[in-house]
Design a protein around this motif. Sequence first.
Motif, PDB file in Angstrom:
ATOM      1  N   VAL A   1      23.914  43.988  33.256  1.00 53.01           N
ATOM      2  CA  VAL A   1      23.953  45.206  32.431  1.00 53.01           C
ATOM      3  C   VAL A   1      25.318  45.443  31.800  1.00 53.01           C
ATOM      4  CG1 VAL A   1      22.128  46.359  33.723  1.00 53.01           C
ATOM      5  CG2 VAL A   1      24.516  46.667  34.413  1.00 53.01           C
ATOM      6  N   CYS A   2      26.324  44.702  32.219  1.00 50.95           N
ATOM      7  CA  CYS A   2      27.684  44.989  31.742  1.00 50.95           C
ATOM      8  C   CYS A   2      27.838  44.618  30.265  1.00 50.95           C
ATOM      9  CB  CYS A   2      28.701  44.209  32.574  1.00 50.95           C
ATOM     10  SG  CYS A   2      30.375  44.376  31.940  1.00 50.95           S
ATOM     11  N   PRO A   3      28.285  45.570  29.446  1.00 50.71           N
ATOM     12  CA  PRO A   3      28.440  45.256  28.027  1.00 50.71           C
ATOM     13  C   PRO A   3      29.492  44.169  27.774  1.00 50.71           C
ATOM     14  CG  PRO A   3      29.196  47.489  28.506  1.00 50.71           C
ATOM     15  CD  PRO A   3      28.546  46.970  29.740  1.00 50.71           C
ATOM     16  N   ALA A   4      30.488  44.097  28.625  1.00 51.95           N
ATOM     17  CA  ALA A   4      31.506  43.066  28.420  1.00 51.95           C
ATOM     18  C   ALA A   4      30.933  41.691  28.767  1.00 51.95           C
ATOM     19  CB  ALA A   4      32.737  43.373  29.260  1.00 51.95           C
TER      20      ALA A   4
ATOM     21  N   PRO B   1      35.487  37.848  29.373  1.00 48.77           N
ATOM     22  CA  PRO B   1      35.743  37.363  30.741  1.00 48.77           C
ATOM     23  C   PRO B   1      35.440  38.382  31.851  1.00 48.77           C
ATOM     24  CG  PRO B   1      37.721  37.205  29.361  1.00 48.77           C
ATOM     25  CD  PRO B   1      36.671  37.817  28.517  1.00 48.77           C
ATOM     26  N   LEU B   2      35.336  39.664  31.506  1.00 54.03           N
ATOM     27  CA  LEU B   2      35.029  40.642  32.564  1.00 54.03           C
ATOM     28  C   LEU B   2      33.605  40.464  33.087  1.00 54.03           C
ATOM     29  CD1 LEU B   2      35.167  43.278  34.236  1.00 54.03           C
ATOM     30  CD2 LEU B   2      34.689  44.534  32.146  1.00 54.03           C
ATOM     31  N   ASN B   3      33.498  40.352  34.377  1.00 56.55           N
ATOM     32  CA  ASN B   3      32.199  40.340  35.037  1.00 56.55           C
ATOM     33  C   ASN B   3      32.365  41.177  36.297  1.00 56.55           C
ATOM     34  OD1 ASN B   3      30.073  39.750  36.752  1.00 56.55           O
ATOM     35  ND2 ASN B   3      29.868  37.653  36.006  1.00 56.55           N
ATOM     36  N   PRO B   4      31.710  42.343  36.344  1.00 52.24           N
ATOM     37  CA  PRO B   4      31.968  43.261  37.463  1.00 52.24           C
ATOM     38  C   PRO B   4      31.713  42.630  38.831  1.00 52.24           C
ATOM     39  CG  PRO B   4      30.108  43.999  36.103  1.00 52.24           C
ATOM     40  CD  PRO B   4      30.765  42.886  35.362  1.00 52.24           C
ATOM     41  N   ARG B   5      30.746  41.729  38.905  1.00 48.14           N
ATOM     42  CA  ARG B   5      30.467  41.078  40.188  1.00 48.14           C
ATOM     43  C   ARG B   5      31.676  40.261  40.640  1.00 48.14           C
ATOM     44  NH1 ARG B   5      28.844  36.214  41.720  1.00 48.14           N
ATOM     45  NH2 ARG B   5      28.639  35.485  39.584  1.00 48.14           N
TER      46      ARG B   5
ATOM     47  N   GLU C   1      39.066  45.095  29.617  1.00 53.20           N
ATOM     48  CA  GLU C   1      37.835  45.011  28.839  1.00 53.20           C
ATOM     49  C   GLU C   1      36.774  46.026  29.223  1.00 53.20           C
ATOM     50  OE1 GLU C   1      37.077  40.966  29.199  1.00 53.20           O
ATOM     51  OE2 GLU C   1      38.130  40.533  27.342  1.00 53.20           O
ATOM     52  N   CYS C   2      36.950  46.677  30.330  1.00 52.11           N
ATOM     53  CA  CYS C   2      35.917  47.583  30.813  1.00 52.11           C
ATOM     54  C   CYS C   2      35.836  48.831  29.936  1.00 52.11           C
ATOM     55  CB  CYS C   2      36.240  47.961  32.251  1.00 52.11           C
ATOM     56  SG  CYS C   2      35.125  49.163  32.930  1.00 52.11           S
ATOM     57  N   THR C   3      34.612  49.221  29.584  1.00 54.87           N
ATOM     58  CA  THR C   3      34.437  50.447  28.798  1.00 54.87           C
ATOM     59  C   THR C   3      34.180  51.644  29.725  1.00 54.87           C
ATOM     60  OG1 THR C   3      32.045  50.307  28.621  1.00 54.87           O
ATOM     61  CG2 THR C   3      33.311  49.066  26.999  1.00 54.87           C
ATOM     62  N   THR C   4      34.278  51.427  31.008  1.00 56.38           N
ATOM     63  CA  THR C   4      33.970  52.442  32.037  1.00 56.38           C
ATOM     64  C   THR C   4      32.586  53.057  31.826  1.00 56.38           C
ATOM     65  OG1 THR C   4      34.946  54.382  30.930  1.00 56.38           O
ATOM     66  CG2 THR C   4      36.424  53.045  32.278  1.00 56.38           C
ATOM     67  N   CYS C   5      31.660  52.234  31.288  1.00 54.67           N
ATOM     68  CA  CYS C   5      30.335  52.772  30.961  1.00 54.67           C
ATOM     69  C   CYS C   5      29.539  53.135  32.211  1.00 54.67           C
ATOM     70  CB  CYS C   5      29.559  51.772  30.116  1.00 54.67           C
ATOM     71  SG  CYS C   5      28.970  50.345  31.053  1.00 54.67           S
ATOM     72  N   GLY C   6      29.908  52.558  33.337  1.00 56.41           N
ATOM     73  CA  GLY C   6      29.247  52.931  34.589  1.00 56.41           C
ATOM     74  C   GLY C   6      27.901  52.265  34.809  1.00 56.41           C
ATOM     75  N   ALA C   7      27.499  51.357  33.925  1.00 53.08           N
ATOM     76  CA  ALA C   7      26.197  50.716  34.092  1.00 53.08           C
ATOM     77  C   ALA C   7      26.160  49.907  35.381  1.00 53.08           C
ATOM     78  CB  ALA C   7      25.900  49.816  32.893  1.00 53.08           C
ATOM     79  N   CYS C   8      27.281  49.256  35.694  1.00 50.56           N
ATOM     80  CA  CYS C   8      27.331  48.423  36.903  1.00 50.56           C
ATOM     81  C   CYS C   8      27.082  49.267  38.143  1.00 50.56           C
ATOM     82  CB  CYS C   8      28.691  47.733  36.998  1.00 50.56           C
ATOM     83  SG  CYS C   8      30.088  48.823  36.710  1.00 50.56           S
ATOM     84  N   MET C   9      27.708  50.436  38.198  1.00 50.36           N
ATOM     85  CA  MET C   9      27.558  51.285  39.373  1.00 50.36           C
ATOM     86  C   MET C   9      26.157  51.848  39.469  1.00 50.36           C
ATOM     87  SD  MET C   9      31.257  53.114  39.254  1.00 50.36           S
ATOM     88  CE  MET C   9      30.934  54.383  40.428  1.00 50.36           C
TER      89      MET C   9
ATOM     90  N   HIS D   1      32.580  49.997  41.081  1.00 51.94           N
ATOM     91  CA  HIS D   1      33.416  49.078  40.309  1.00 51.94           C
ATOM     92  C   HIS D   1      34.448  49.803  39.462  1.00 51.94           C
ATOM     93  CE1 HIS D   1      29.327  47.623  40.903  1.00 51.94           C
ATOM     94  NE2 HIS D   1      29.749  46.386  40.847  1.00 51.94           N
ATOM     95  N   VAL D   2      34.017  50.882  38.789  1.00 52.84           N
ATOM     96  CA  VAL D   2      34.886  51.487  37.774  1.00 52.84           C
ATOM     97  C   VAL D   2      36.204  52.010  38.361  1.00 52.84           C
ATOM     98  CG1 VAL D   2      35.014  53.145  35.881  1.00 52.84           C
ATOM     99  CG2 VAL D   2      32.849  52.037  36.409  1.00 52.84           C
ATOM    100  N   PRO D   3      36.163  52.740  39.475  1.00 51.75           N
ATOM    101  CA  PRO D   3      37.447  53.214  40.007  1.00 51.75           C
ATOM    102  C   PRO D   3      38.378  52.063  40.388  1.00 51.75           C
ATOM    103  CG  PRO D   3      35.604  54.245  41.165  1.00 51.75           C
ATOM    104  CD  PRO D   3      35.027  53.212  40.274  1.00 51.75           C
TER     105      PRO D   3
HETATM  106  S1  SF4 Z   1      31.779  50.067  33.709  1.00 55.74           S
HETATM  107 FE1  SF4 Z   1      30.908  48.260  34.686  1.00 55.74          FE
HETATM  108  S2  SF4 Z   1      29.259  47.643  33.326  1.00 55.74           S
HETATM  109 FE2  SF4 Z   1      30.539  49.036  32.166  1.00 55.74          FE
HETATM  110  S3  SF4 Z   1      32.014  47.703  31.102  1.00 55.74           S
HETATM  111 FE3  SF4 Z   1      32.975  48.309  33.033  1.00 55.74          FE
HETATM  112  S4  SF4 Z   1      32.455  46.676  34.436  1.00 55.74           S
HETATM  113 FE4  SF4 Z   1      31.055  46.465  32.724  1.00 55.74          FE
END
Ligand code: SF4
Lengths: 659, 270
Positions: A285-288, A294-298, A341-349, A358-360
């Motif tokens: 789900v991560c937009p990046a 290169p960002l992958n929250p996992r 690169e993170c947009t802090t969109c919160g989709a990962c969480m 992840h975001v914090p």
């Molecule tokens: S908040 Fe999570 S899903 Fe959204 S860009 Fe950042 S790491 Fe990716």
Amino acid sequence: MTNSILFLTIFLISISFFGWSCFRYFRLITLGKAENRFDHLGKRIRDLFLYSFAQRCSISGSYRFGVNHAILFWCFMILLVANTEFLLAGIFPDYINLANLPTGLYYTIALIFDIASLLALLAVLTAAGRRLFFPPKYIEARTRDAFFILGMVAVLMLAFFGLHSSEIAQGSERAALYMPISSFVASSILPGASTESLISLANISWWIHAIVLLCFLNYLPYSKHMHILTVIPNSFFKRLTRMSLQPREEFNKGNVFGVGQVDQFTWKALFDSYCCTECGRCSDVCPATSTNKPLNPRLVIHDIKENLLTNGPMLINKEQAKLPLIGGGQDGSIDEEVIWECTTCGACMEVCPAFIEHVPRITDMRRDLVEMKARFPQELLNFFENMEQRSNPWGIAPAERTKWAAKINVQPFEAGKTECLFFVGCAGAYDARSRHVTLAVTKILDSAGVSWGILGKDEPCCGDSLRRLGNEYVFDRMVKENIEMFKEKGVRKVITQCPHCYHTLKNDYRRYGIELEVVHHTELINNLIKEGRLELTQTRDLGNIAFHDSCYLGRYNNIYEAPRKAIALATNQAPVEMERHHDRSFCCGAGGGRMWMEEKIGKHINVLRIEEAMKENPETICVCCPYCMTMFEDGLKDKGADNRVKVLDLAEIIAKAIK
Amino acid sequence: MLVVVCIKQVPDTTQVKIDPVTGNLIREGVPFIMNPFDTHALEEGLRLKGKYGLNVAVISMGPPNTEITLRKALALGVDNAVLLSDRAFGGADTLATSKVLAEATRQLAQKEEVVIVLCGKQTIDGDTAQVGPGIATRLGYSQLTLVEHIENIDLQAKKIIARRKLEGRDEVVEASLPAMISVVREINTPRYPTVPMRLMAEGATVTLWDNKEMKLNEETIGLKGSATQVRKIFSPERAVGEILGDGAANPDEAANLLIDKLSEGGLILI
Ligand code: SF4
Ligand code: SF4
């Protein structure tokens, strides 16, 4: 039947090894900084049941294979009892034996174990089949680790049936009638076998079962299946708000700001890293990640874990860490560009079944880069200075904040004379396109008879991007000044037209001891319509309207239905949903301060989202955020579709429909 | 060995308005900033510190609130900040200012050899670009203005090689030290202060030198020592412009009209 002494020795060795592994791993958690996750106990216990035992996260949403996980989880819970009994019976064969239980109870348990073993076997085969034939997008799901563990579980189950069917065939199992699967094996495969061979089959099965079980136990901490031990506690420790709010920092001399070394995380962050199941949902789900960045929250979570495992033992001994957390260029170290690169969109969480935050973590590391090292993408230098000097991202003179209102009559906010503060926001005040939205909002406020005023040139930036970008020091100073001014002017009710102002004023400012009653225009419009204060005619000339959920309204603040209802009332048609919507909505690419940075790597996030929107053939795309507005308009231009499709803010759609 | 960076605190000119009636600058409520060109001079000083192990002192002449700007310099990593503040310095033009800054440099040089004085190429409030050269002249230093790159400094041989950015060309020059260097923005990208440094700077000492310390002849400094006197400040009248064609309805025609106009006026060649 078994050599208890031999087994006891093996058992003791392996249980000590397991205990030692756990001690080694969990001791490292104590390196983390304090954080209270024992508050609101009632709520936490409720979450523990809801999320762990009811497997709410695994099954939620569109995760078909989550059901498989839920079955496996429950079989696992049942067989945990079975296996504990098995191990204890191996040590004390004369004292512990299920067969000693009262008949009714024993039969029931035997039935449950028999069926659970079959279900577990099927679930494991399904999981293996999925990995072979419908592989998840990321590669690690198919690693040896995954197949190895699935294989172990399968062997355990087969040994279970081997043991019990041979006992049934010998006629020594009194619950045979209640063990349908074992009986079936006994009657279809084993008839005619000699007693000796049955005895040796039972023996071999018993030993295979015992050894594999102990291997499994010891393998756990070294694999992704560590989550079996950690996720249940983590559902107790999970955040209680929708998105976890970053704690404030205390700006005292000698403090360390942000996280540049793994022991500067809180214990919860470290514990989180042990919880990852490597399911890959966050990456999907991560937009990046989705746009080849290169960002992958996992992997961020994985690298934190690896870093802890590498550096932890040294840090415990008060030695220097040898692997840098940021920028080490290898496994266990996170690249700087990843962090930006993170947009802090919160989709990962939102999708993480293990409650990982992840975001914090990303913001923590941004804080280190900005506050301790003053290292950040070059574009941000101007941004930071503009914010500090002129309290807006562009560095435009504050005197120009009221230009949008040149042609209308606007009251300054004065407590007593005006009820609500209309917090226009930097985009609403300075951005040429957003100024139209601002005017639309004022038209709505006036026609509903809302009493409102503005701060004009004294309106500061709320500081959202600063906070998301990790410049907490400047944010902190700005907020303190802003709150001082709000208090002086007697501001209590605030209307915003930007989800970022909304979230920051409502949730971040609360940490500074000010409770503002903040409402976003989407909610306000919906309420005004409900109260009958806005009379709408239905505009029909907007065609198909595709609605985009912005992250800071939806995932962060749970506002999904208000704008949809308002659109339906103003246009007599429900908005069209894009493929990803509501809590699965896909970021426009501008949050988390990305608005002020260049997007140099991979496909542009806004273009990907526009392509998704275009699949619904909209004539209009409705947004509720000035950043989304910019990103969508740019994306449409990029696709050459800006003459066919319009982007409108909800306020503009409503303003058109006002009688 | 010491690098002295001269900085000035200026009103944020994008926010300065002129009172239409009195013609005076409305300074009230206008925030002060470090003169943008000086931020590059300061950065260059800090880079020399990193590269050649020099110490860096900043000096600034101005009212007491200039201290805030000097603290910003401390937060960026300078070793010493000196505020030159005295009523007698007030109302100074570029001549009188350069005398005070030159004297301060001389006094610093008594304790530690000064090799380079760095200035921004000009300030955004006065825009004269005279103070830097003025300092060099008073101190008898070499002067290199409009420097966009320092190529090398040889502290033994007391030589500096720098590239100057002139209109339409560059010029690489060698000069002997000590030298005054005024820099253009292209020379570097200023750094950003870390939080620990900001916190340190909050409590650090800013040395104050008034004229008791400096012992300059009061007739030669401040308003009295200024060769220029301000009579009046006003915004120049601007001739009313002209709208060419209708850009919204017919952009091509409007563009052609504009091109004709520009070539008529000899501003472009076609
Ligand atoms: S908040 Fe999570 S899903 Fe959204 S860009 Fe950042 S790491 Fe990716
Ligand atoms: S962080 Fe969460 S969503 Fe991502 S792979 Fe791990 S468990 Fe799955």
